[in-house]
Design an enzyme around this catalytic site. Structure first.
Site, PDB file in Angstrom:
ATOM      1  N   ASN A  23      20.915  -8.891  -3.024  1.00  0.00           N
ATOM      2  CA  ASN A  23      19.861  -9.355  -2.164  1.00  0.00           C
ATOM      3  C   ASN A  23      19.545 -10.980  -2.365  1.00  0.00           C
ATOM      4  O   ASN A  23      18.799 -11.365  -3.376  1.00  0.00           O
ATOM      5  CB  ASN A  23      18.586  -8.495  -2.220  1.00  0.00           C
ATOM      6  CG  ASN A  23      17.353  -8.835  -1.180  1.00  0.00           C
ATOM      7  OD1 ASN A  23      17.577  -9.852  -0.556  1.00  0.00           O
ATOM      8  ND2 ASN A  23      16.329  -8.502  -1.618  1.00  0.00           N
TER       9      ASN A  23
ATOM     10  N   LYS B  67      17.704 -12.707  -0.525  1.00  0.00           N
ATOM     11  CA  LYS B  67      16.268 -13.428  -0.110  1.00  0.00           C
ATOM     12  C   LYS B  67      16.157 -14.739   0.538  1.00  0.00           C
ATOM     13  O   LYS B  67      17.382 -14.924   1.310  1.00  0.00           O
ATOM     14  CB  LYS B  67      15.408 -13.317  -1.239  1.00  0.00           C
ATOM     15  CG  LYS B  67      15.338 -11.762  -1.949  1.00  0.00           C
ATOM     16  CD  LYS B  67      14.323 -11.891  -2.837  1.00  0.00           C
ATOM     17  CE  LYS B  67      14.330 -10.433  -3.669  1.00  0.00           C
ATOM     18  NZ  LYS B  67      13.083 -10.298  -4.770  1.00  0.00           N
TER      19      LYS B  67
ATOM     20  N   HIS C 205      11.478  -3.514   2.361  1.00  0.00           N
ATOM     21  CA  HIS C 205      11.523  -4.234   0.979  1.00  0.00           C
ATOM     22  C   HIS C 205       9.913  -4.402   0.661  1.00  0.00           C
ATOM     23  O   HIS C 205       9.072  -4.771   1.513  1.00  0.00           O
ATOM     24  CB  HIS C 205      12.351  -5.488   1.086  1.00  0.00           C
ATOM     25  CG  HIS C 205      12.444  -6.211  -0.226  1.00  0.00           C
ATOM     26  ND1 HIS C 205      11.479  -6.895  -0.884  1.00  0.00           N
ATOM     27  CD2 HIS C 205      13.494  -6.015  -1.376  1.00  0.00           C
ATOM     28  CE1 HIS C 205      11.822  -7.352  -2.146  1.00  0.00           C
ATOM     29  NE2 HIS C 205      12.804  -6.756  -2.359  1.00  0.00           N
TER      30      HIS C 205
ATOM     31  N   GLU D 240       8.682  -7.069  -0.303  1.00  0.00           N
ATOM     32  CA  GLU D 240       7.952  -8.251   0.098  1.00  0.00           C
ATOM     33  C   GLU D 240       7.659  -8.273   1.399  1.00  0.00           C
ATOM     34  O   GLU D 240       6.676  -9.044   1.825  1.00  0.00           O
ATOM     35  CB  GLU D 240       9.212  -9.570  -0.247  1.00  0.00           C
ATOM     36  CG  GLU D 240       9.186  -9.803  -1.960  1.00  0.00           C
ATOM     37  CD  GLU D 240      10.476  -9.957  -2.377  1.00  0.00           C
ATOM     38  OE1 GLU D 240      11.442 -10.393  -1.524  1.00  0.00           O
ATOM     39  OE2 GLU D 240      10.638 -10.058  -3.637  1.00  0.00           O
TER      40      GLU D 240
ATOM     41  N   GLU E 210      12.332   0.392  -6.177  1.00  0.00           N
ATOM     42  CA  GLU E 210      11.999  -0.755  -6.743  1.00  0.00           C
ATOM     43  C   GLU E 210      10.483  -0.954  -6.936  1.00  0.00           C
ATOM     44  O   GLU E 210       9.658  -1.330  -6.302  1.00  0.00           O
ATOM     45  CB  GLU E 210      12.303  -2.074  -5.711  1.00  0.00           C
ATOM     46  CG  GLU E 210      13.780  -2.043  -5.201  1.00  0.00           C
ATOM     47  CD  GLU E 210      14.094  -3.597  -4.879  1.00  0.00           C
ATOM     48  OE1 GLU E 210      15.113  -3.999  -5.257  1.00  0.00           O
ATOM     49  OE2 GLU E 210      13.380  -3.909  -3.778  1.00  0.00           O
TER      50      GLU E 210
ATOM     51  N   GLY F  50      11.340  -9.727  -9.333  1.00  0.00           N
ATOM     52  CA  GLY F  50      11.151 -11.045  -9.779  1.00  0.00           C
ATOM     53  C   GLY F  50      10.236 -11.323 -10.888  1.00  0.00           C
ATOM     54  O   GLY F  50       9.780 -12.789 -11.142  1.00  0.00           O
TER      55      GLY F  50
ATOM     56  N   SER G 100      14.267  -6.882 -11.588  1.00  0.00           N
ATOM     57  CA  SER G 100      14.940  -7.714 -12.668  1.00  0.00           C
ATOM     58  C   SER G 100      16.017  -7.171 -13.299  1.00  0.00           C
ATOM     59  O   SER G 100      16.079  -7.135 -14.472  1.00  0.00           O
ATOM     60  CB  SER G 100      13.581  -7.826 -13.601  1.00  0.00           C
ATOM     61  OG  SER G 100      12.780  -8.404 -12.857  1.00  0.00           O
TER      62      SER G 100
END
Ligand code: PGA
Length: 254
Positions: A9, A11, A95, A97, A167, A173, A213
């Site tokens: 991904n 992003k 996701h 985010e 996730e 991240g 990560s």
């Protein structure tokens, strides 16, 4: 038999020239082992060019999001049919985010999952708890609720095209990965929930990826877990050598 999937991904990273360079490097340098699948998710502006570049490779290309409606006044959004026409075969949905920064709800994510399936795009439905939720002992509650609501109304036979991704928000991240045992616990719980919702054979066949990560140094341990079927890789997918090593994960059984 579940065939592992390593998904990169990208992003909102890489301008078009850099995206093409990375895709070229992946095309030239990453021979995908025959027992697994690999997919990359570039920004929309590079998706079509990269899909064309990778057409003769085993590497699949997908979108990072879609809108549930077929067309219309949705400024800044992208329809499943547009992703398909650009060469995507998969799409990342829900996701964290987007859930946390843009306020996407389970109900909205659920509409996208159904729209993607109707358009013959394979959705990767992302679920995961925050650190506060984990600390409060609510991980299973939160994650399984997202699974149930995200898949509400999905037909059992459509599940063959659905991929789940666990996730944990605290691991994305941040450099903090869930331990293999922590990931395994949640993956097993998700598979148990899928068995309740769709029956055991579907649960046994559904891919559940881990994301947060993932790096060359931890992928082997994660992939050794019986219910971890692949990885959704953010940061490390922007580095060709790291991504190559992750695609070439090794487990004790080989
Ligand atoms: P990360 O991102 O690997 O950079 O933690 C994973 C993801 O958000 O899909």
């Amino acid at each position: 038999m579940r065939r592992p999937l390593i998904a990169g991904n990208w992003k909102m990273n890489l301008g078009h020239a850099d995206a093409l360079r990375l895709a070229d490097g992946i095309f030239a340098g990453i021979d995908v082992p025959p027992d697994r699948d690999c997919a990359i998710f570039p920004p929309f502006t590079s998706l079509q060019a990269i899909a064309e570049k990778l057409r003769s490779s085993p590497i699949k290309v997908g979108g990072q999001n879609c809108h549930p409606d077929a067309e219309g006044a949705f400024t800044g959004e992208i329809a499943c049919s547009m992703l398909k026409a650009a060469g995507a075969s998969m799409v990342i949905l829900g996701h964290s985010e987007r859930r946390h920064l843009l306020g996407e709800t389970d109900a909205f994510v659920n509409r996208k999952v159904k729209a993607a399936l109707a358009a013959r795009l394979k959705p990767i439905l992302c679920v995961g708890e925050t650190l506060a939720e984990r600390d409060a002992g609510r991980t299973a509650d939160v994650v399984l609720g997202q699974v149930r609501r995200g898949l509400d109304g999905v037909a059992t036979d459509a599940m063959r095209d659905v991929v789940l991704a666990y996730e944990p928000v605290w691991a994305i991240g941040t450099g903090k990965t869930a331990t293999p045992a922590q990931a395994q616990d949640v993956h097993a719980a998700i598979r148990g929930e899928l068995a309740l919702l769709f029956g055991k054979p579907v649960a046994e066949d559904t891919l559940i990826l881990y994301g947060g990560s993932v790096k060359p140094s931890n992928v082997d341990g994660l992939m050794a877990m019986p219910d971890v079927d692949g990885a959704l890789v953010g940061g490390a997918s922007l580095d060709e050598a790291d991504f190559h090593r992750i695609v070439w994960f090794e487990t004790p059984e080989g």
